[in-house]
Design a protein around this motif. Structure first.
Motif, short mmCIF file in Angstrom:
data_model
loop_
_atom_site.label_atom_id
_atom_site.label_comp_id
_atom_site.label_asym_id
_atom_site.label_seq_id
_atom_site.Cartn_x
_atom_site.Cartn_y
_atom_site.Cartn_z
N TYR A 3 -2.85 3.91 2.87
CA TYR A 3 -2.33 3.19 4.08
C TYR A 3 -2.05 1.74 3.74
CZ TYR A 3 -4.13 6.65 7.07
OH TYR A 3 -4.79 7.77 7.94
N LEU A 4 -1.08 1.18 4.23
CA LEU A 4 -0.67 -0.29 4.18
C LEU A 4 -1.36 -0.89 5.58
CD1 LEU A 4 0.23 -2.86 2.98
CD2 LEU A 4 2.66 -2.29 4.30
N VAL A 5 -2.29 -1.73 5.53
CA VAL A 5 -2.79 -2.34 6.71
C VAL A 5 -2.46 -3.77 6.59
CG1 VAL A 5 -4.68 -3.01 8.06
CG2 VAL A 5 -4.56 -0.78 6.91
N GLU A 26 -7.32 5.41 0.83
CA GLU A 26 -7.13 4.33 0.15
C GLU A 26 -6.09 3.40 0.82
OE1 GLU A 26 -4.20 3.55 -3.88
OE2 GLU A 26 -4.33 5.77 -3.20
N VAL A 27 -6.39 2.09 0.41
CA VAL A 27 -5.93 1.05 1.49
C VAL A 27 -5.44 -0.28 0.58
CG1 VAL A 27 -6.44 -0.75 3.39
CG2 VAL A 27 -7.31 1.67 3.23
N GLN A 89 7.04 0.62 -4.79
CA GLN A 89 6.09 0.73 -5.80
C GLN A 89 4.83 1.72 -5.34
OE1 GLN A 89 4.53 -2.82 -7.87
NE2 GLN A 89 2.37 -2.01 -7.41
N GLU A 90 4.37 1.40 -4.30
CA GLU A 90 3.18 1.90 -3.63
C GLU A 90 3.39 3.36 -2.71
OE1 GLU A 90 0.10 1.08 -4.36
OE2 GLU A 90 0.94 -0.56 -5.43
N LYS A 91 4.78 3.58 -2.49
CA LYS A 91 4.78 4.78 -1.45
C LYS A 91 3.70 5.05 -0.55
CE LYS A 91 7.44 6.87 -5.36
NZ LYS A 91 7.67 5.49 -6.08
N ILE A 96 -0.11 0.33 9.31
CA ILE A 96 -0.56 -0.15 10.24
C ILE A 96 -0.55 -1.66 10.48
CG2 ILE A 96 -2.77 -0.30 11.55
CD1 ILE A 96 -3.88 2.15 10.45
N HIS A 97 0.39 -2.05 11.02
CA HIS A 97 0.89 -3.26 10.88
C HIS A 97 0.42 -4.35 12.20
CE1 HIS A 97 3.65 -6.76 10.77
NE2 HIS A 97 4.15 -6.70 11.91
N LEU A 98 -0.53 -5.03 11.77
CA LEU A 98 -1.53 -5.79 12.65
C LEU A 98 -1.24 -7.39 12.48
CD1 LEU A 98 -4.81 -3.73 12.29
CD2 LEU A 98 -3.17 -3.73 14.23
#
Length: 350
Positions: A3-5, A26-27, A89-91, A96-98
């Protein structure tokens, strides 16, 4: 999954990232760490996640000292090239765009910040998801999009074409932009209209924080609209549960969408909007009483008129959230405010 948060030095992002990590995801956390409010509080949130202030370097991923599955990067989302490189890079599986420039009243005097942080930054998130596809993009909208609407409760099927602050207009714009990218590029997107979020680690510019600070200092609190306001106060744990359940429920086209009578909250594209609110509006004066009880001290009140950009009442219709995720926020204000005051007194050593 990975996840990208965004906004993980902020209030909601911090709590969402922590909950995802607790369930084994994984975050990668991201935040610009601007000075809209006390950056020491932002760094304290990061420290709770094992990110030491001394290790934070712009555009460089930092590994948590506490959690092997958490990394953090200080980054400006308005920097498209750097953001796209991170996606490459991270794929990421889910975004979750906060991160956003918050605050209705601040938007009255600092409009340019909202275009940069809420419009350009969101466009860059969408473009990154376009060129490096993700399973789901979930993003923060706001109950402020209901603007001049007076029909209660507020429903995602209602028109939201009359915002009364630039902040609200920027969030409405995010929803329109998301639908466009869902339609053109098949990106599943879900917008979340949050209703007056409060709780431990909250924002210092919000009423609960301001009330608590003033009451403890023996100073008057500002009570707008002479206390004749109702808010659908929503405890942070309820928001987090809603965010994660929605993230797990990937947006899909509405098979019953009628273009002759279009539903603003869904579409033929994989696009959806939900309210996340307690669906139980509370009088502002009752909210203040809960703060007084939590602190064991009475408030001195300065009664003021309704402020520009404010609305007298908010009330979330969460019917579709319950139908699609089985979840309905239900934490009482009495419990939630007590948890906040306990945190505040401990954090500030009062």
């Amino acid at each position: 999954m990975k996840y990208l948060v965004t906004g993980t030095a902020g209030f909601i992002g911090f709590h969402v990232a922590r909950q995802l990590l607790e369930r084994g995801e994984e975050v990668v956390g991201l935040d610009i760490i601007n000075d809209y409010y006390d950056i020491n509080l932002k760094y304290a949130r990061l420290a709770e996640m094992g990110i030491a202030r001394a290790n934070v370097t712009k555009d460089k991923l930092v590994q948590s000292d506490k959690l092997s599955t958490y990394r953090f990067v200080q980054m400006d989302l308005a920097d498209k090239d750097t953001l796209v490189a991170l996606f490459a890079q991270e794929k990421f599986d889910v975004v979750i765009h906060l991160a956003a420039q918050a605050g209705v009243r601040y938007s009255l005097t600092n409009p340019e910040v909202y275009i940069q942080s809420n419009i350009i930054a969101f466009l860059n998130i969408l473009e990154s998801c376009r060129f490096h596809p993700v399973k789901h993009l979930v993003y923060a909208s706001s109950s402020s999009v209901y603007g001049a609407n007076e029909k209660l409760p507020f429903s995602t099927s209602d028109s939201v074409d009359h915002p009364i602050s630039l902040y609200a207009a920027s969030k409405k714009s995010n929803e329109l932009m998301a639908h466009t990218y869902s339609h053109l590029f098949g990106i599943p997107t879900t917008g979340l209209r949050f209703f007056t979020v409060y709780g431990p680690w909250g924002r210092p510019d919000m009423a609960l924080f301001l009330f608590t600070e003033a009451i403890l200092a023996g100073k008057p609190i500002q009570v707008f609209n002479h206390g004749e306001m109702k808010r659908d106060f929503t405890y942070i744990d309820d928001i987090v549960e809603g965010v994660i359940r929605v993230a797990d429920h990937v947006a899909s086209p509405n098979p019953n969408f009628d273009p002759l009578n279009p539903d603003p909250g869904s579409g033929r594209a994989p696009f959806k909007v939900y309210n996340i609110g307690n669906s139980a509006p509370v009088l502002l004066m009752d909210y203040i009483k809960a703060v007084e009880k939590g602190l064991g001290k009475e408030a001195i009140m300065d009664m003021l008129p309704l402020q520009p950009g404010d609305v007298p009442a908010s009330h979330a219709d969460v019917t579709d959230l319950v139908a699609d995720t089985g979840y309905k926020p239900n934490t009482s204000v009495q419990y939630g405010v007590q948890k906040f005051t306990e945190w505040y007194l401990d954090y500030y050593k009062k």
